[in-house]
Design a protein around this motif. Structure first.
Motif, PDB file in Angstrom:
ATOM      1  N   ILE A   1      15.885 -22.985   8.574  1.00  0.00           N
ATOM      2  CA  ILE A   1      16.681 -21.887   8.029  1.00  0.00           C
ATOM      3  C   ILE A   1      16.083 -21.541   6.661  1.00  0.00           C
ATOM      4  O   ILE A   1      15.881 -22.431   5.827  1.00  0.00           O
ATOM      5  CB  ILE A   1      18.159 -22.307   7.905  1.00  0.00           C
ATOM      6  CG1 ILE A   1      18.723 -22.587   9.298  1.00  0.00           C
ATOM      7  CG2 ILE A   1      18.970 -21.261   7.158  1.00  0.00           C
ATOM      8  CD1 ILE A   1      20.064 -23.278   9.303  1.00  0.00           C
ATOM      9  N   PRO A   2      15.785 -20.263   6.410  1.00  0.00           N
ATOM     10  CA  PRO A   2      15.151 -19.888   5.143  1.00  0.00           C
ATOM     11  C   PRO A   2      16.133 -19.791   3.969  1.00  0.00           C
ATOM     12  O   PRO A   2      16.136 -18.836   3.194  1.00  0.00           O
ATOM     13  CB  PRO A   2      14.502 -18.548   5.469  1.00  0.00           C
ATOM     14  CG  PRO A   2      15.391 -17.958   6.499  1.00  0.00           C
ATOM     15  CD  PRO A   2      15.880 -19.124   7.321  1.00  0.00           C
ATOM     16  N   GLU A   3      16.969 -20.790   3.856  1.00  0.00           N
ATOM     17  CA  GLU A   3      17.909 -20.908   2.743  1.00  0.00           C
ATOM     18  C   GLU A   3      17.953 -22.386   2.384  1.00  0.00           C
ATOM     19  O   GLU A   3      18.231 -23.234   3.235  1.00  0.00           O
ATOM     20  CB  GLU A   3      19.293 -20.392   3.114  1.00  0.00           C
ATOM     21  CG  GLU A   3      20.211 -20.309   1.929  1.00  0.00           C
ATOM     22  CD  GLU A   3      21.496 -19.557   2.214  1.00  0.00           C
ATOM     23  OE1 GLU A   3      22.150 -19.173   1.239  1.00  0.00           O
ATOM     24  OE2 GLU A   3      21.844 -19.354   3.387  1.00  0.00           O
ATOM     25  N   SER A   4      17.644 -22.683   1.125  1.00  0.00           N
ATOM     26  CA  SER A   4      17.487 -24.077   0.728  1.00  0.00           C
ATOM     27  C   SER A   4      18.120 -24.335  -0.635  1.00  0.00           C
ATOM     28  O   SER A   4      18.614 -23.425  -1.295  1.00  0.00           O
ATOM     29  CB  SER A   4      15.996 -24.435   0.688  1.00  0.00           C
ATOM     30  OG  SER A   4      15.347 -23.690  -0.325  1.00  0.00           O
ATOM     31  N   VAL A   5      18.060 -25.609  -1.028  1.00  0.00           N
ATOM     32  CA  VAL A   5      18.535 -26.030  -2.345  1.00  0.00           C
ATOM     33  C   VAL A   5      17.390 -26.714  -3.080  1.00  0.00           C
ATOM     34  O   VAL A   5      16.475 -27.263  -2.461  1.00  0.00           O
ATOM     35  CB  VAL A   5      19.740 -26.998  -2.254  1.00  0.00           C
ATOM     36  CG1 VAL A   5      20.934 -26.307  -1.614  1.00  0.00           C
ATOM     37  CG2 VAL A   5      19.378 -28.269  -1.501  1.00  0.00           C
ATOM     38  N   LEU A   6      17.456 -26.678  -4.388  1.00  0.00           N
ATOM     39  CA  LEU A   6      16.604 -27.460  -5.267  1.00  0.00           C
ATOM     40  C   LEU A   6      17.558 -28.176  -6.206  1.00  0.00           C
ATOM     41  O   LEU A   6      18.418 -27.531  -6.818  1.00  0.00           O
ATOM     42  CB  LEU A   6      15.653 -26.564  -6.055  1.00  0.00           C
ATOM     43  CG  LEU A   6      14.715 -27.334  -6.991  1.00  0.00           C
ATOM     44  CD1 LEU A   6      13.306 -26.764  -6.920  1.00  0.00           C
ATOM     45  CD2 LEU A   6      15.210 -27.326  -8.413  1.00  0.00           C
ATOM     46  N   VAL A   7      17.461 -29.494  -6.270  1.00  0.00           N
ATOM     47  CA  VAL A   7      18.368 -30.283  -7.105  1.00  0.00           C
ATOM     48  C   VAL A   7      17.559 -30.991  -8.189  1.00  0.00           C
ATOM     49  O   VAL A   7      16.717 -31.846  -7.884  1.00  0.00           O
ATOM     50  CB  VAL A   7      19.151 -31.322  -6.274  1.00  0.00           C
ATOM     51  CG1 VAL A   7      20.153 -32.062  -7.162  1.00  0.00           C
ATOM     52  CG2 VAL A   7      19.858 -30.667  -5.091  1.00  0.00           C
ATOM     53  N   VAL A   8      17.816 -30.641  -9.439  1.00  0.00           N
ATOM     54  CA  VAL A   8      17.180 -31.298 -10.574  1.00  0.00           C
ATOM     55  C   VAL A   8      18.041 -32.505 -10.931  1.00  0.00           C
ATOM     56  O   VAL A   8      19.163 -32.356 -11.419  1.00  0.00           O
ATOM     57  CB  VAL A   8      17.054 -30.335 -11.781  1.00  0.00           C
ATOM     58  CG1 VAL A   8      16.455 -31.059 -12.983  1.00  0.00           C
ATOM     59  CG2 VAL A   8      16.217 -29.120 -11.407  1.00  0.00           C
ATOM     60  N   ILE A   9      17.516 -33.693 -10.650  1.00  0.00           N
ATOM     61  CA  ILE A   9      18.219 -34.941 -10.978  1.00  0.00           C
ATOM     62  C   ILE A   9      17.774 -35.352 -12.372  1.00  0.00           C
ATOM     63  O   ILE A   9      16.571 -35.440 -12.652  1.00  0.00           O
ATOM     64  CB  ILE A   9      17.904 -36.037  -9.945  1.00  0.00           C
ATOM     65  CG1 ILE A   9      18.356 -35.592  -8.549  1.00  0.00           C
ATOM     66  CG2 ILE A   9      18.589 -37.355 -10.346  1.00  0.00           C
ATOM     67  CD1 ILE A   9      17.955 -36.545  -7.425  1.00  0.00           C
ATOM     68  N   HIS A  10      18.753 -35.594 -13.255  1.00  0.00           N
ATOM     69  CA  HIS A  10      18.425 -35.874 -14.650  1.00  0.00           C
ATOM     70  C   HIS A  10      19.431 -36.822 -15.272  1.00  0.00           C
ATOM     71  O   HIS A  10      20.533 -37.036 -14.750  1.00  0.00           O
ATOM     72  CB  HIS A  10      18.385 -34.568 -15.453  1.00  0.00           C
ATOM     73  CG  HIS A  10      19.710 -33.880 -15.518  1.00  0.00           C
ATOM     74  ND1 HIS A  10      20.603 -34.082 -16.542  1.00  0.00           N
ATOM     75  CD2 HIS A  10      20.302 -33.005 -14.665  1.00  0.00           C
ATOM     76  CE1 HIS A  10      21.683 -33.355 -16.328  1.00  0.00           C
ATOM     77  NE2 HIS A  10      21.534 -32.690 -15.198  1.00  0.00           N
TER      78      HIS A  10
ATOM     79  N   PRO B   1      27.864 -25.490   3.858  1.00  0.00           N
ATOM     80  CA  PRO B   1      28.057 -25.187   2.438  1.00  0.00           C
ATOM     81  C   PRO B   1      26.891 -25.738   1.611  1.00  0.00           C
ATOM     82  O   PRO B   1      26.395 -26.837   1.866  1.00  0.00           O
ATOM     83  CB  PRO B   1      29.363 -25.890   2.090  1.00  0.00           C
ATOM     84  CG  PRO B   1      30.085 -26.021   3.399  1.00  0.00           C
ATOM     85  CD  PRO B   1      28.991 -26.245   4.414  1.00  0.00           C
ATOM     86  N   LEU B   2      26.462 -24.966   0.629  1.00  0.00           N
ATOM     87  CA  LEU B   2      25.302 -25.359  -0.172  1.00  0.00           C
ATOM     88  C   LEU B   2      25.490 -26.699  -0.865  1.00  0.00           C
ATOM     89  O   LEU B   2      24.551 -27.482  -0.975  1.00  0.00           O
ATOM     90  CB  LEU B   2      24.983 -24.271  -1.190  1.00  0.00           C
ATOM     91  CG  LEU B   2      24.446 -22.978  -0.591  1.00  0.00           C
ATOM     92  CD1 LEU B   2      24.473 -21.864  -1.629  1.00  0.00           C
ATOM     93  CD2 LEU B   2      23.047 -23.175  -0.036  1.00  0.00           C
ATOM     94  N   VAL B   3      26.691 -27.001  -1.333  1.00  0.00           N
ATOM     95  CA  VAL B   3      26.920 -28.279  -2.004  1.00  0.00           C
ATOM     96  C   VAL B   3      26.720 -29.440  -1.028  1.00  0.00           C
ATOM     97  O   VAL B   3      26.225 -30.507  -1.414  1.00  0.00           O
ATOM     98  CB  VAL B   3      28.307 -28.326  -2.699  1.00  0.00           C
ATOM     99  CG1 VAL B   3      29.441 -28.373  -1.679  1.00  0.00           C
ATOM    100  CG2 VAL B   3      28.378 -29.480  -3.679  1.00  0.00           C
ATOM    101  N   LEU B   4      27.049 -29.238   0.244  1.00  0.00           N
ATOM    102  CA  LEU B   4      26.807 -30.286   1.245  1.00  0.00           C
ATOM    103  C   LEU B   4      25.316 -30.426   1.520  1.00  0.00           C
ATOM    104  O   LEU B   4      24.810 -31.543   1.693  1.00  0.00           O
ATOM    105  CB  LEU B   4      27.564 -29.995   2.536  1.00  0.00           C
ATOM    106  CG  LEU B   4      29.085 -30.053   2.445  1.00  0.00           C
ATOM    107  CD1 LEU B   4      29.719 -29.794   3.806  1.00  0.00           C
ATOM    108  CD2 LEU B   4      29.541 -31.391   1.890  1.00  0.00           C
ATOM    109  N   THR B   5      24.603 -29.307   1.564  1.00  0.00           N
ATOM    110  CA  THR B   5      23.146 -29.354   1.724  1.00  0.00           C
ATOM    111  C   THR B   5      22.541 -30.134   0.568  1.00  0.00           C
ATOM    112  O   THR B   5      21.687 -31.009   0.773  1.00  0.00           O
ATOM    113  CB  THR B   5      22.553 -27.930   1.775  1.00  0.00           C
ATOM    114  OG1 THR B   5      23.175 -27.181   2.808  1.00  0.00           O
ATOM    115  CG2 THR B   5      21.051 -27.976   2.011  1.00  0.00           C
ATOM    116  N   ALA B   6      22.967 -29.826  -0.646  1.00  0.00           N
ATOM    117  CA  ALA B   6      22.427 -30.499  -1.828  1.00  0.00           C
ATOM    118  C   ALA B   6      22.703 -32.002  -1.789  1.00  0.00           C
ATOM    119  O   ALA B   6      21.788 -32.808  -1.999  1.00  0.00           O
ATOM    120  CB  ALA B   6      23.010 -29.879  -3.093  1.00  0.00           C
ATOM    121  N   ALA B   7      23.926 -32.393  -1.516  1.00  0.00           N
ATOM    122  CA  ALA B   7      24.273 -33.819  -1.475  1.00  0.00           C
ATOM    123  C   ALA B   7      23.514 -34.534  -0.357  1.00  0.00           C
ATOM    124  O   ALA B   7      23.034 -35.665  -0.548  1.00  0.00           O
ATOM    125  CB  ALA B   7      25.781 -33.985  -1.296  1.00  0.00           C
TER     126      ALA B   7
END
Length: 157
Positions: A10-19, A50-56
């Motif tokens: 699916i051409p919809e993604s997340v990028l998560v900056v862990i800091h 949901p995007l937050v679920l994708t990110a987690a």
């Protein structure tokens, strides 16, 4: 469906900056590109995820860090309400339905209390490092990833 009997990406993604609170950033090195350092990234599994679920999910899959609903870090996973639209590298387009050339990436931050040792999936990532945010941005292969890291001081307040 692709020729290997799995759904198209699916051409919809997340990028998560862990800091960390000190603005140290976790980077992981892709297994399929030796000098390709990046933050956690990944596509939705289904259109209505949901995007937050994708990110987690992606954070857990790529680092072993649990930040999903009910975890101690859940409140520290923050949707920055920013997105990038970029052209998919030609070498990776075969993963997508024919005619798909662009991806929409949603930016998240995850503040962990201190540096943690990630658990990498060796098929995806082969190394990790913590760097001060400016050095982390310089080390990223992806310009959109570097730009996201440089926004960190604004979002870490």
């Amino acid at each position: 469906m692709t020729t290997i009997d799995r759904p198209w990406k699916i051409p919809e993604s997340v990028l998560v900056v862990i800091h960390t609170p000190a603005l140290e950033v976790l980077l992981i090195r892709r297994a399929d590109a030796h000098e390709f350092w990046q933050s956690v990234t990944g596509s939705k599994d289904v259109l209505d995820e949901p995007l937050v679920l994708t990110a987690a999910r992606e954070v857990a899959e790529e680092t072993g860090i649990q930040c999903g609903e009910g975890s101690p870090l859940a409140a520290r996973l923050v949707d920055w309400q920013l997105r990038n639209v970029y052209e998919i590298y030609p070498g990776w387009r075969a993963r997508y339905e024919p005619g798909i050339t662009h991806n929409t990436e949603h930016l998240f931050g995850l503040c962990v209390p201190e540096r943690v040792v990630p658990t990498l999936h060796p098929r995806e990532h082969t190394a990790w490092k913590w760097l001060p945010y400016r050095e982390a941005a310089d080390a990223c292969f992806s310009p959109s990833n570097a730009e996201a890291i440089l926004l960190l001081p604004e979002f870490a307040r």
